[in-house]
Motif scaffolding. Structure first.
Motif, short mmCIF file in Angstrom:
data_model
loop_
_atom_site.label_atom_id
_atom_site.label_comp_id
_atom_site.label_asym_id
_atom_site.label_seq_id
_atom_site.Cartn_x
_atom_site.Cartn_y
_atom_site.Cartn_z
N ARG A 27 14.80 -19.87 1.50
CA ARG A 27 15.43 -19.52 0.22
C ARG A 27 16.77 -20.25 0.06
NH1 ARG A 27 12.32 -14.75 0.99
NH2 ARG A 27 13.65 -13.82 2.57
N LEU A 28 17.48 -20.45 1.15
CA LEU A 28 18.72 -21.22 1.09
C LEU A 28 18.43 -22.68 0.72
CD1 LEU A 28 21.79 -21.25 1.53
CD2 LEU A 28 21.35 -21.74 3.95
N ARG A 31 17.66 -22.85 -3.00
CA ARG A 31 18.85 -22.81 -3.86
C ARG A 31 19.55 -24.17 -3.87
NH1 ARG A 31 19.32 -17.38 -1.93
NH2 ARG A 31 20.75 -17.96 -0.25
N SER A 34 17.67 -26.53 -6.14
CA SER A 34 17.91 -26.25 -7.56
C SER A 34 19.19 -26.92 -8.03
CB SER A 34 17.98 -24.74 -7.79
OG SER A 34 16.74 -24.12 -7.48
#
Length: 306
Positions: A27-28, A31, A34
């Protein structure tokens, strides 16, 4: 990489999976991607070069960060266990597949569609029950390689740092590796890099599926020739191997029409004409789980004698 750490990581993966709400390195990475996407240039060549640089930088940064975190004598051992466990995703895959099957067994097709939508990139809103079952079989077999065998392969070869270099590339391929106007140029390099890195693990996955099928009493005579022929029909150089192996070992077909980003795609047919009913899907999950156990055993043995 100590074999005891590998076995402990595999056990944590089976028991805990990926608990919702827990922090996770993927998930890091997501991010970060993105943010990098928003900074990407518009011109095609510059966008392609930017995507390649981002892939190399993200893989290198993840490998360096993990390498530093696992270096201290005591805390490093705990970090090595965590990053090894977090990089394996077989427990989560099996658990989420059983959730979909639970909705199907209860006759809740809308619930099954919503649950399988968390596992596949195709559109699920109009799927009938047979399409949901087939999509589940396809994603479980393909993700055996992407989520478990490939990470285990690189963990065994180079420890947690190499595992997370691979996971960075794999995550980039998952987010950027689509042949759409938005990602065609940006994700080209990460998609090709993922193809190269998953080449050997995909074929190991097919071998493990066949071996697990034999252990469970499934015939193996003549399967490898059929698997090789069907795998060659896939647009991916790797995804077809575990999918074709699962199809032939379980005796059910994969491929056919699916909707991606509003477009109907005719995926190549693999395996015999059998259907993915509840019994066959349960067999697939047993084969996938056993494949994980067999490969962990082999990897731990290799580390022990190295």
């Amino acid at each position: 990489m100590h074999p005891a750490v590998l076995i402990a990581a595999a056990l944590l993966d089976r028991i805990l999976g990926d608990p919702p709400g827990w922090p996770h390195p993927v998930r890091l990475i997501g991010r970060g991607l993105s943010v990098l996407e928003r900074l990407a240039p518009e011109r095609p060549l510059a966008r392609r070069l930017y995507g390649a640089a981002c892939t190399l930088a993200m893989a290198g940064a993840c490998a360096l960060a993990v390498s530093l975190l696992v270096s201290p004598p005591l805390l490093g051992l705990a970090a090595a266990l965590y990053f090894s466990y977090a990089g394996l995703a077989l427990g989560c895959l099996v658990r989420e597949a059983r959730d979909v099957m639970g909705f199907l067994d209860a006759g809740d097709l809308p619930g099954a569609r919503r649950a399988v939508a968390m596992l596949v990139s195709r559109e699920t809103a109009t799927m009938d029950e047979a399409a949901v079952r087939r999509a589940l079989a396809e994603t479980v077999s393909e993700n055996l390689c992407d989520g478990f065998v490939a990470p285990l392969f690189y963990l065994t070869l180079g420890g947690p740092a190499l595992l997370w270099a691979y996971k960075a590339v794999s995550t980039m391929d998952s987010m950027w590796g689509y042949r759409t106007p938005r990602f065609r140029e940006l994700g080209w390099f990460s998609a090709r890099a993922d193809d190269v890195l998953a080449f050997v693990p995909a074929r190991i996955s097919a071998l493990a599926i066949v071996a697990s099928g034999v252990v469970l009493g499934r015939p193996a005579r003549g399967l490898f020739g059929r698997i090789r022929i069907d795998a060659a029909r896939s647009a991916s150089p790797n995804a077809g191997w575990p999918m074709a192996a699962a199809a032939w070992v379980c005796g059910a077909g994969m491929g056919g029409s699916a909707i991606y980003f509003g477009q109907v795609v005719e995926k190549p047919r693999m395996g015999p004409d059998g259907k993915w009913d509840a019994r066959v899907l349960h067999l697939l999950l047993r084969i996938v789980s056993l494949s994980g156990t067999l490969l962990i055993s082999v990897a731990a043995f290799m580390l022990a004698v190295a």
